[in-house]
Design an enzyme around this catalytic site. Sequence first.
Site, PDB file in Angstrom:
ATOM      1  N   GLU A   1       0.817  -1.224   0.000  1.00 46.67           N
ATOM      2  CA  GLU A   1       0.000   0.000   0.000  1.00 46.67           C
ATOM      3  C   GLU A   1       0.852   1.277   0.000  1.00 46.67           C
ATOM      4  O   GLU A   1       0.486   2.271  -0.600  1.00 46.67           O
ATOM      5  CB  GLU A   1      -0.925  -0.048   1.225  1.00 46.67           C
ATOM      6  CG  GLU A   1      -2.230   0.663   1.057  1.00 46.67           C
ATOM      7  CD  GLU A   1      -3.081   0.199  -0.122  1.00 46.67           C
ATOM      8  OE1 GLU A   1      -3.499   1.079  -0.901  1.00 46.67           O
ATOM      9  OE2 GLU A   1      -3.331  -1.009  -0.285  1.00 46.67           O
TER      10      GLU A   1
ATOM     11  N   VAL B   1      -2.649  -4.759  -5.010  1.00 47.19           N
ATOM     12  CA  VAL B   1      -1.808  -3.587  -5.254  1.00 47.19           C
ATOM     13  C   VAL B   1      -1.080  -3.737  -6.585  1.00 47.19           C
ATOM     14  O   VAL B   1      -1.112  -2.832  -7.439  1.00 47.19           O
ATOM     15  CB  VAL B   1      -0.807  -3.380  -4.090  1.00 47.19           C
ATOM     16  CG1 VAL B   1       0.190  -2.295  -4.433  1.00 47.19           C
ATOM     17  CG2 VAL B   1      -1.541  -3.054  -2.795  1.00 47.19           C
ATOM     18  N   LEU B   2      -0.426  -4.876  -6.773  1.00 47.97           N
ATOM     19  CA  LEU B   2       0.331  -5.110  -8.021  1.00 47.97           C
ATOM     20  C   LEU B   2      -0.585  -4.976  -9.238  1.00 47.97           C
ATOM     21  O   LEU B   2      -0.263  -4.288 -10.217  1.00 47.97           O
ATOM     22  CB  LEU B   2       0.981  -6.503  -7.937  1.00 47.97           C
ATOM     23  CG  LEU B   2       1.914  -7.056  -9.029  1.00 47.97           C
ATOM     24  CD1 LEU B   2       1.175  -7.440 -10.310  1.00 47.97           C
ATOM     25  CD2 LEU B   2       3.078  -6.143  -9.318  1.00 47.97           C
ATOM     26  N   MET B   3      -1.783  -5.588  -9.151  1.00 45.14           N
ATOM     27  CA  MET B   3      -2.677  -5.557 -10.315  1.00 45.14           C
ATOM     28  C   MET B   3      -3.200  -4.146 -10.581  1.00 45.14           C
ATOM     29  O   MET B   3      -3.342  -3.748 -11.739  1.00 45.14           O
ATOM     30  CB  MET B   3      -3.839  -6.535 -10.102  1.00 45.14           C
ATOM     31  CG  MET B   3      -3.387  -7.984 -10.121  1.00 45.14           C
ATOM     32  SD  MET B   3      -4.768  -9.139 -10.078  1.00 45.14           S
ATOM     33  CE  MET B   3      -5.408  -8.849  -8.435  1.00 45.14           C
ATOM     34  N   ASP B   4      -3.467  -3.390  -9.523  1.00 43.43           N
ATOM     35  CA  ASP B   4      -3.943  -2.009  -9.714  1.00 43.43           C
ATOM     36  C   ASP B   4      -2.852  -1.143 -10.355  1.00 43.43           C
ATOM     37  O   ASP B   4      -3.137  -0.307 -11.218  1.00 43.43           O
ATOM     38  CB  ASP B   4      -4.342  -1.390  -8.362  1.00 43.43           C
ATOM     39  CG  ASP B   4      -5.772  -1.749  -7.959  1.00 43.43           C
ATOM     40  OD1 ASP B   4      -6.441  -2.500  -8.693  1.00 43.43           O
ATOM     41  OD2 ASP B   4      -6.224  -1.267  -6.898  1.00 43.43           O
TER      42      ASP B   4
ATOM     43  N   THR C   1      -3.778 -13.296  -4.286  1.00 47.77           N
ATOM     44  CA  THR C   1      -4.324 -13.149  -2.929  1.00 47.77           C
ATOM     45  C   THR C   1      -5.829 -13.387  -2.994  1.00 47.77           C
ATOM     46  O   THR C   1      -6.429 -13.388  -4.080  1.00 47.77           O
ATOM     47  CB  THR C   1      -4.097 -11.721  -2.380  1.00 47.77           C
ATOM     48  OG1 THR C   1      -4.763 -10.794  -3.256  1.00 47.77           O
ATOM     49  CG2 THR C   1      -2.629 -11.375  -2.276  1.00 47.77           C
TER      50      THR C   1
ATOM     51  N   LYS D   1     -11.414  -1.580 -12.532  1.00 49.46           N
ATOM     52  CA  LYS D   1     -10.697  -0.411 -12.025  1.00 49.46           C
ATOM     53  C   LYS D   1      -9.207  -0.658 -11.819  1.00 49.46           C
ATOM     54  O   LYS D   1      -8.797  -1.743 -11.427  1.00 49.46           O
ATOM     55  CB  LYS D   1     -11.321   0.036 -10.708  1.00 49.46           C
ATOM     56  CG  LYS D   1     -12.708   0.582 -10.902  1.00 49.46           C
ATOM     57  CD  LYS D   1     -13.179   1.385  -9.727  1.00 49.46           C
ATOM     58  CE  LYS D   1     -13.848   0.556  -8.684  1.00 49.46           C
ATOM     59  NZ  LYS D   1     -14.608   1.376  -7.720  1.00 49.46           N
TER      60      LYS D   1
ATOM     61  N   PHE E   1      -2.724 -20.514  -5.394  1.00 48.17           N
ATOM     62  CA  PHE E   1      -1.819 -19.481  -4.870  1.00 48.17           C
ATOM     63  C   PHE E   1      -2.076 -19.208  -3.381  1.00 48.17           C
ATOM     64  O   PHE E   1      -1.197 -18.739  -2.672  1.00 48.17           O
ATOM     65  CB  PHE E   1      -1.993 -18.175  -5.652  1.00 48.17           C
ATOM     66  CG  PHE E   1      -1.343 -18.173  -7.018  1.00 48.17           C
ATOM     67  CD1 PHE E   1       0.042 -18.202  -7.156  1.00 48.17           C
ATOM     68  CD2 PHE E   1      -2.113 -18.119  -8.168  1.00 48.17           C
ATOM     69  CE1 PHE E   1       0.648 -18.182  -8.409  1.00 48.17           C
ATOM     70  CE2 PHE E   1      -1.531 -18.104  -9.425  1.00 48.17           C
ATOM     71  CZ  PHE E   1      -0.149 -18.134  -9.549  1.00 48.17           C
ATOM     72  N   LEU E   2      -3.303 -19.485  -2.937  1.00 53.60           N
ATOM     73  CA  LEU E   2      -3.641 -19.159  -1.537  1.00 53.60           C
ATOM     74  C   LEU E   2      -2.899 -20.044  -0.548  1.00 53.60           C
ATOM     75  O   LEU E   2      -2.848 -19.728   0.646  1.00 53.60           O
ATOM     76  CB  LEU E   2      -5.155 -19.283  -1.318  1.00 53.60           C
ATOM     77  CG  LEU E   2      -6.039 -18.411  -2.226  1.00 53.60           C
ATOM     78  CD1 LEU E   2      -7.512 -18.628  -1.903  1.00 53.60           C
ATOM     79  CD2 LEU E   2      -5.679 -16.928  -2.086  1.00 53.60           C
TER      80      LEU E   2
HETATM   81  N1  LIG Z   1      -9.213  -2.596  -8.563  1.00 55.20           N
HETATM   82  C1  LIG Z   1     -10.171  -2.987  -7.750  1.00 55.20           C
HETATM   83  O1  LIG Z   1     -11.338  -3.104  -8.142  1.00 55.20           O
HETATM   84  C2  LIG Z   1      -9.840  -3.329  -6.334  1.00 55.20           C
HETATM   85  C3  LIG Z   1     -10.777  -4.019  -5.553  1.00 55.20           C
HETATM   86  C4  LIG Z   1     -10.434  -4.370  -4.248  1.00 55.20           C
HETATM   87  C5  LIG Z   1      -9.202  -4.029  -3.731  1.00 55.20           C
HETATM   88  N2  LIG Z   1      -8.324  -3.329  -4.527  1.00 55.20           N
HETATM   89  C6  LIG Z   1      -7.019  -2.964  -3.996  1.00 55.20           C
HETATM   90  O2  LIG Z   1      -6.317  -4.151  -3.675  1.00 55.20           O
HETATM   91  C7  LIG Z   1      -5.371  -3.862  -2.639  1.00 55.20           C
HETATM   92  C8  LIG Z   1      -5.429  -4.953  -1.619  1.00 55.20           C
HETATM   93  O3  LIG Z   1      -5.092  -6.148  -2.257  1.00 55.20           O
HETATM   94  P1  LIG Z   1      -4.377  -7.362  -1.484  1.00 55.20           P
HETATM   95  O4  LIG Z   1      -5.108  -7.628  -0.244  1.00 55.20           O
HETATM   96  O5  LIG Z   1      -4.204  -8.418  -2.468  1.00 55.20           O
HETATM   97  O6  LIG Z   1      -3.003  -6.713  -1.004  1.00 55.20           O
HETATM   98  P2  LIG Z   1      -1.528  -6.748  -1.585  1.00 55.20           P
HETATM   99  O7  LIG Z   1      -1.509  -6.629  -3.038  1.00 55.20           O
HETATM  100  O8  LIG Z   1      -0.789  -5.738  -0.784  1.00 55.20           O
HETATM  101  O9  LIG Z   1      -1.006  -8.198  -1.201  1.00 55.20           O
HETATM  102  C9  LIG Z   1      -0.961  -8.560   0.139  1.00 55.20           C
HETATM  103  C10 LIG Z   1       0.308  -9.269   0.527  1.00 55.20           C
HETATM  104  O10 LIG Z   1       0.271 -10.610   0.097  1.00 55.20           O
HETATM  105  C11 LIG Z   1       1.532 -10.997  -0.416  1.00 55.20           C
HETATM  106  N3  LIG Z   1       1.224 -12.064  -1.363  1.00 55.20           N
HETATM  107  C12 LIG Z   1       0.587 -11.944  -2.549  1.00 55.20           C
HETATM  108  N4  LIG Z   1       0.325 -13.149  -3.050  1.00 55.20           N
HETATM  109  C13 LIG Z   1       0.823 -14.063  -2.171  1.00 55.20           C
HETATM  110  C14 LIG Z   1       0.841 -15.481  -2.131  1.00 55.20           C
HETATM  111  N5  LIG Z   1       0.234 -16.208  -3.067  1.00 55.20           N
HETATM  112  N6  LIG Z   1       1.446 -16.076  -1.084  1.00 55.20           N
HETATM  113  C15 LIG Z   1       2.007 -15.341  -0.091  1.00 55.20           C
HETATM  114  N7  LIG Z   1       2.002 -14.009  -0.071  1.00 55.20           N
HETATM  115  C16 LIG Z   1       1.403 -13.354  -1.099  1.00 55.20           C
HETATM  116  C17 LIG Z   1       2.110  -9.750  -0.972  1.00 55.20           C
HETATM  117  O11 LIG Z   1       3.512  -9.801  -0.908  1.00 55.20           O
HETATM  118  C18 LIG Z   1       1.581  -8.679  -0.039  1.00 55.20           C
HETATM  119  O12 LIG Z   1       2.465  -8.491   1.027  1.00 55.20           O
HETATM  120  C19 LIG Z   1      -5.744  -2.494  -2.094  1.00 55.20           C
HETATM  121  O13 LIG Z   1      -4.804  -1.548  -2.532  1.00 55.20           O
HETATM  122  C20 LIG Z   1      -7.092  -2.206  -2.698  1.00 55.20           C
HETATM  123  O14 LIG Z   1      -7.307  -0.842  -2.916  1.00 55.20           O
HETATM  124  C21 LIG Z   1      -8.616  -3.001  -5.795  1.00 55.20           C
END
Ligand SMILES: NC(=O)c1ccc[n+]([C@@H]2O[C@H](COP(=O)([O-])OP(=O)(O)OC[C@H]3O[C@@H](n4cnc5c(N)ncnc54)[C@H](O)[C@@H]3O)[C@@H](O)[C@H]2O)c1
Length: 389
Positions: A93, A127-130, A151, A163, A190-191
């Site tokens: 973030e 975050v990466l995808m956004d 995730t 978005k 991946f989970l």
């Molecule tokens: N575009 C949209 O419509 C939309 C919708 C919802 C949320 N978001 C955005 O998504 C973000 C939150 O996404 P998030 O929760 O995925 O957070 P994130 O992208 O920060 O990932 C969370 C953590 O998981 C780790 N990680 C990722 N994949 C992993 C795996 N398979 N195994 C172990 N670790 C892994 C990453 O290193 C990171 O530390 C927010 O910025 C939010 O605003 C966007």
Amino acid sequence: MTTTETLSHGLFTRGEPVSAWTVATALPVTYEVRFTPRLLDPANPALGNAGGAGGRRLVVVEETVDRLYGGRIRRWFEARGLPYRLCVLPAHEQVKTMDSVYRVVEQMDRFGLARRGEPVLAVGGGVLMDVVGLACSLYRRSTPFVRIPTTLIGLVDAGVGAKTGVNFGDHKNRLGTYHPAVATLLDPAFLATLDRRHLGNGMAEILKIALVRDRRLFERLDRDGEALVAERFQGPTPGGEVLTRAVHGMLSELQPNLWEHRLERSMDYGHSFSPTVEMRALPELLHGEAVCLDMALTTVIAHRRGLLDTGQRDRIHRLMRRLGLPVWHPLIEPATLGDALTDTVRHRDGRQRFPLPIGIGDCCFVDDVTAAELAAAARETEELSCAAR
Ligand SMILES: NC(=O)c1ccc[n+]([C@@H]2O[C@H](COP(=O)([O-])OP(=O)(O)OC[C@H]3O[C@@H](n4cnc5c(N)ncnc54)[C@H](O)[C@@H]3O)[C@@H](O)[C@H]2O)c1
């Protein structure tokens, strides 16, 4: 003055001689979201075929995901003989900024990306995808990309909509675009490596969908949610229905209003106060945790308005706690909530358009939440949270 349609459908002229033009056009959008098990198995061609076969691939992978899966991703490309370059991007973030977008753009430029035939692969969390999505929407005004969420939030939310975005100043996702990926490939495998807290974080967004539109999903979460988190969706507890209903619910809400012309959005439930709370608490709260705090508070507001009964309110809060999610936080207080509401009203074009649950599985929109009501609900949420400890 007359209006006539000339030249082609959608080009209108006015005046004689012509002195004004109106251009009307539509942008048809089609994209696919697909469960794709064994995505990194070289026998599975999906990774290279998504968005069209051929060309080369620039693969942008989040740092931790690279550590865990980078070897398998490289082996997949080598086994399939598809030319690629993999670039690793830290994505959390606090670096969800334009600087990260420029880093991706630099890689795209260096790679010499073809305009249409080489979709960028974004492999990581929300975050990466956004970030990659925003870079792709800007690069040559529109470059195709494929989302590969790793995730739980990515699988059910950030990976499936239109978005993109980054934070700006104190504001969450203040800069962004609508630029759907040409395809999203969902592989729950991946989970297996995601930590418990991030699983709970994703469960918050699934709970959101359940609360505002899918009572059966709520029942499934209530029955299996804790086990699914403990087993990371890889164990004997069946998680397929939860994931499928969550994705389907999300897409059913998004598809008719993909460009958000209508600002009454049930998927905004939990997102009225949470953007401000999340940004003020950084890095303490995860996105879904902030969303959950918002939902816990608005559950209380709905109860106080008679939209939920006491049993439903307590059941919702209990499920939040069982999923490891917070129900109250010191930032759930009048000043922060007031600032958040002001920002949200701007975001919703001058009205609150505030989603509130009706029972479990439905919602309504209201415009009349007051500061006094917020203060009382915040106090009550804190009391309920203390009493449950
Ligand atoms: N575009 C949209 O419509 C939309 C919708 C919802 C949320 N978001 C955005 O998504 C973000 C939150 O996404 P998030 O929760 O995925 O957070 P994130 O992208 O920060 O990932 C969370 C953590 O998981 C780790 N990680 C990722 N994949 C992993 C795996 N398979 N195994 C172990 N670790 C892994 C990453 O290193 C990171 O530390 C927010 O910025 C939010 O605003 C966007």
